[in-house]
Write a protein that holds these residues in place. Structure first.
Motif, PDB file in Angstrom:
ATOM      1  N   LYS A  74       0.772  -1.412   0.026  1.00 54.07           N
ATOM      2  CA  LYS A  74      -0.102  -0.024  -0.103  1.00 54.07           C
ATOM      3  C   LYS A  74       0.817   1.150  -0.041  1.00 54.07           C
ATOM      4  CE  LYS A  74      -3.556  -2.472   2.463  1.00 54.07           C
ATOM      5  NZ  LYS A  74      -4.500  -2.373   3.761  1.00 54.07           N
ATOM      6  N   MET A  75       2.269   1.215   0.320  1.00 51.61           N
ATOM      7  CA  MET A  75       3.045   2.368   0.201  1.00 51.61           C
ATOM      8  C   MET A  75       3.695   2.533  -1.164  1.00 51.61           C
ATOM      9  SD  MET A  75       4.837   1.103   3.890  1.00 51.61           S
ATOM     10  CE  MET A  75       6.293   2.589   3.815  1.00 51.61           C
ATOM     11  N   LEU A  76       3.594   1.800  -2.070  1.00 54.91           N
ATOM     12  CA  LEU A  76       4.179   1.598  -3.250  1.00 54.91           C
ATOM     13  C   LEU A  76       3.910   2.721  -4.182  1.00 54.91           C
ATOM     14  CD1 LEU A  76       4.586  -2.190  -4.157  1.00 54.91           C
ATOM     15  CD2 LEU A  76       6.296  -0.674  -3.305  1.00 54.91           C
ATOM     16  N   THR A  77       2.457   3.346  -3.847  1.00 55.89           N
ATOM     17  CA  THR A  77       2.040   4.286  -4.929  1.00 55.89           C
ATOM     18  C   THR A  77       2.889   5.652  -4.519  1.00 55.89           C
ATOM     19  OG1 THR A  77       0.355   4.713  -3.284  1.00 55.89           O
ATOM     20  CG2 THR A  77      -0.425   3.722  -5.125  1.00 55.89           C
ATOM     21  N   THR A  78       3.251   5.967  -3.274  1.00 56.10           N
ATOM     22  CA  THR A  78       3.984   6.911  -2.892  1.00 56.10           C
ATOM     23  C   THR A  78       5.296   7.048  -3.557  1.00 56.10           C
ATOM     24  OG1 THR A  78       2.997   7.078  -0.603  1.00 56.10           O
ATOM     25  CG2 THR A  78       5.301   8.233  -0.993  1.00 56.10           C
ATOM     26  N   MET A  79       6.025   5.522  -3.742  1.00 52.00           N
ATOM     27  CA  MET A  79       7.320   5.157  -4.408  1.00 52.00           C
ATOM     28  C   MET A  79       7.086   5.791  -5.892  1.00 52.00           C
ATOM     29  SD  MET A  79       8.936   4.402  -1.732  1.00 52.00           S
ATOM     30  CE  MET A  79      10.493   4.556  -2.665  1.00 52.00           C
ATOM     31  N   LEU A  80       6.023   5.609  -6.558  1.00 53.81           N
ATOM     32  CA  LEU A  80       5.744   5.748  -7.962  1.00 53.81           C
ATOM     33  C   LEU A  80       5.832   7.478  -8.203  1.00 53.81           C
ATOM     34  CD1 LEU A  80       2.729   3.333  -8.627  1.00 53.81           C
ATOM     35  CD2 LEU A  80       5.186   3.099  -9.682  1.00 53.81           C
ATOM     36  N   ALA A  81       5.257   8.057  -7.072  1.00 48.54           N
ATOM     37  CA  ALA A  81       5.336   9.481  -7.415  1.00 48.54           C
ATOM     38  C   ALA A  81       6.539  10.103  -6.981  1.00 48.54           C
ATOM     39  CB  ALA A  81       4.241  10.072  -6.772  1.00 48.54           C
ATOM     40  N   GLY A  82       7.579   9.527  -6.533  1.00 50.50           N
ATOM     41  CA  GLY A  82       8.574  10.063  -5.648  1.00 50.50           C
ATOM     42  C   GLY A  82       9.587  10.410  -6.794  1.00 50.50           C
ATOM     43  N   SER A  83      10.930  10.888  -6.040  1.00 51.81           N
ATOM     44  CA  SER A  83      11.943  11.095  -7.004  1.00 51.81           C
ATOM     45  C   SER A  83      12.890  10.105  -7.191  1.00 51.81           C
ATOM     46  CB  SER A  83      12.843  12.232  -6.242  1.00 51.81           C
ATOM     47  OG  SER A  83      14.299  12.348  -6.759  1.00 51.81           O
ATOM     48  N   LYS A  84      13.366  10.031  -8.453  1.00 50.76           N
ATOM     49  CA  LYS A  84      14.146   8.716  -8.822  1.00 50.76           C
ATOM     50  C   LYS A  84      15.409   9.250  -9.603  1.00 50.76           C
ATOM     51  CE  LYS A  84       9.747   6.453  -9.672  1.00 50.76           C
ATOM     52  NZ  LYS A  84       9.061   7.764  -9.377  1.00 50.76           N
ATOM     53  N   LYS A  85      16.534   8.617  -9.711  1.00 51.69           N
ATOM     54  CA  LYS A  85      17.717   8.921 -10.350  1.00 51.69           C
ATOM     55  C   LYS A  85      17.984   7.722 -11.367  1.00 51.69           C
ATOM     56  CE  LYS A  85      19.886  11.867  -7.001  1.00 51.69           C
ATOM     57  NZ  LYS A  85      21.203  12.209  -6.102  1.00 51.69           N
ATOM     58  N   TYR A  86      18.500   8.190 -12.525  1.00 48.72           N
ATOM     59  CA  TYR A  86      18.908   7.389 -13.597  1.00 48.72           C
ATOM     60  C   TYR A  86      20.241   7.655 -14.259  1.00 48.72           C
ATOM     61  CZ  TYR A  86      13.971   5.805 -13.847  1.00 48.72           C
ATOM     62  OH  TYR A  86      12.611   5.539 -13.327  1.00 48.72           O
ATOM     63  N   ARG A  87      20.919   6.518 -14.677  1.00 51.67           N
ATOM     64  CA  ARG A  87      22.173   6.918 -15.601  1.00 51.67           C
ATOM     65  C   ARG A  87      21.885   6.128 -17.035  1.00 51.67           C
ATOM     66  NH1 ARG A  87      28.475   7.319 -13.630  1.00 51.67           N
ATOM     67  NH2 ARG A  87      27.589   9.319 -13.248  1.00 51.67           N
TER      68      ARG A  87
END
Length: 303
Positions: free
Chosen positions: A100-113
């Protein structure tokens, strides 16, 4: 069967049931390392199988006395943001109430190379596709490249790739394309790029680091960037180096550590919701997709 053999099997099954109970009591989120090749769904299934080795379907060659139990789902698990099959890096996983916490992860900041190649465009915008266009890139210098990056920082509009996990009429666009059907691009949508920097420039190859918000496609960024430079490009390699609080170096568990012990130690527990939050979640869940169905984050073309 001898009584000693029955006793050994009973003890073994009791130990396994105890392990399963501990596994089912896990609630929270953690990060695993997704290697290049398999889809995010494949990786999640591999993780689930690794954890469910404790589940006593059979033991010592003795068949499960109640095979119907095999159809039950003893473990609730999901991921928070699909990675392309060609991509590697951080994949955040929710277990138990942690899903149930994963929707927050989808909207949060991410970094890529990302490592890109100038001069060639593909239909999938990455190395897995067919080359559909070739253009010169001799006019592009490191200084010109870095200057152009500034135009893609902040709030920008972005058209998602045709080959993506986004859906049309309930089916993934990538699947429809592979079936030979015509698919129109989705309209441009606002996305956020917090930072964008050039790490290496060795034409035709270049390496960029990007920090972005949810719903962002690095493949589209590379395609749009090359077009702005009067050329074309595609992604050769992509790695997610950070998602939310989880970094590739510090938190992503590799496959040899997909064990109950390692995951229990890495698990970030769920905050206990208040009564109002519980009611809000019940209402919300009726209208929201499950985390693994959510789109964006360079959504997988095969998953």
């Amino acid at each position: 069967m001898r009584s000693s053999s029955r006793a050994a099997i009973a003890i073994s099954m009791a130990i396994q049931n105890s392990s399963l109970s501990k596994l089912q009591s896990c609630n929270g989120i953690f990060a695993i390392y997704k290697k290049q090749g398999p889809t995010s769904a494949d990786v999640l299934n591999t993780l689930k199988k690794a954890l469910l080795k404790v589940y006593p379907y059979t033991e010592a060659g003795v068949a499960n006395p109640n095979p119907r139990k095999r159809n039950k789902q003893p473990l609730k698990i999901g991921h928070g943001g699909t990675l392309d099959s060609n991509a590697s890096g951080v994949l955040v996983v929710g277990i138990g109430e942690g899903t149930k916490m994963l929707t927050t992860m989808l909207a949060g900041s991410k970094k890529y190379r990302a490592i890109g190649e100038l001069g060639k465009a593909t239909d999938t915008l990455d190395v897995t596709g067919n080359v559909v266009e070739e253009k010169s890139y001799d006019h592009i210098t490191k200084e010109v490249f870095e200057e152009k990056l500034k135009q893609f920082t902040g709030e920008i509009m972005q058209v998602p790739p045709l080959y993506s996990a986004l859906k049309k009429d309930g089916k993934r666009m990538s699947v429809l394309l592979k079936q030979g059907q015509e698919v129109e691009a989705k309209p441009a949508r606002p996305v956020t790029v917090y930072s964008l920097s050039l790490q290496d420039f060795s034409p035709p190859y270049f390496t960029i680091d990007v920090e972005c918000g949810g719903g962002f496609y690095v493949r589209s960024l590379v395609d749009d960037l090359a077009k702005a430079l009067s050329s074309c490009a595609h992604i050769k390699e992509l790695s997610r180096t950070k998602q939310g609080q989880f970094t590739l170096e510090e938190h992503a568990l590799k496959e040899d550590r997909w064990t109950l012990t390692d995951i229990s130690q890495a698990l970030q527990p769920c905050p206990k919701p208040s009564g109002q939050q519980k009611n809000a979640k019940k209402t919300k869940s009726k209208h929201m997709p499950t985390p693994s169905e959510s789109k964006g984050d360079d959504g997988n073309t095969n998953d």
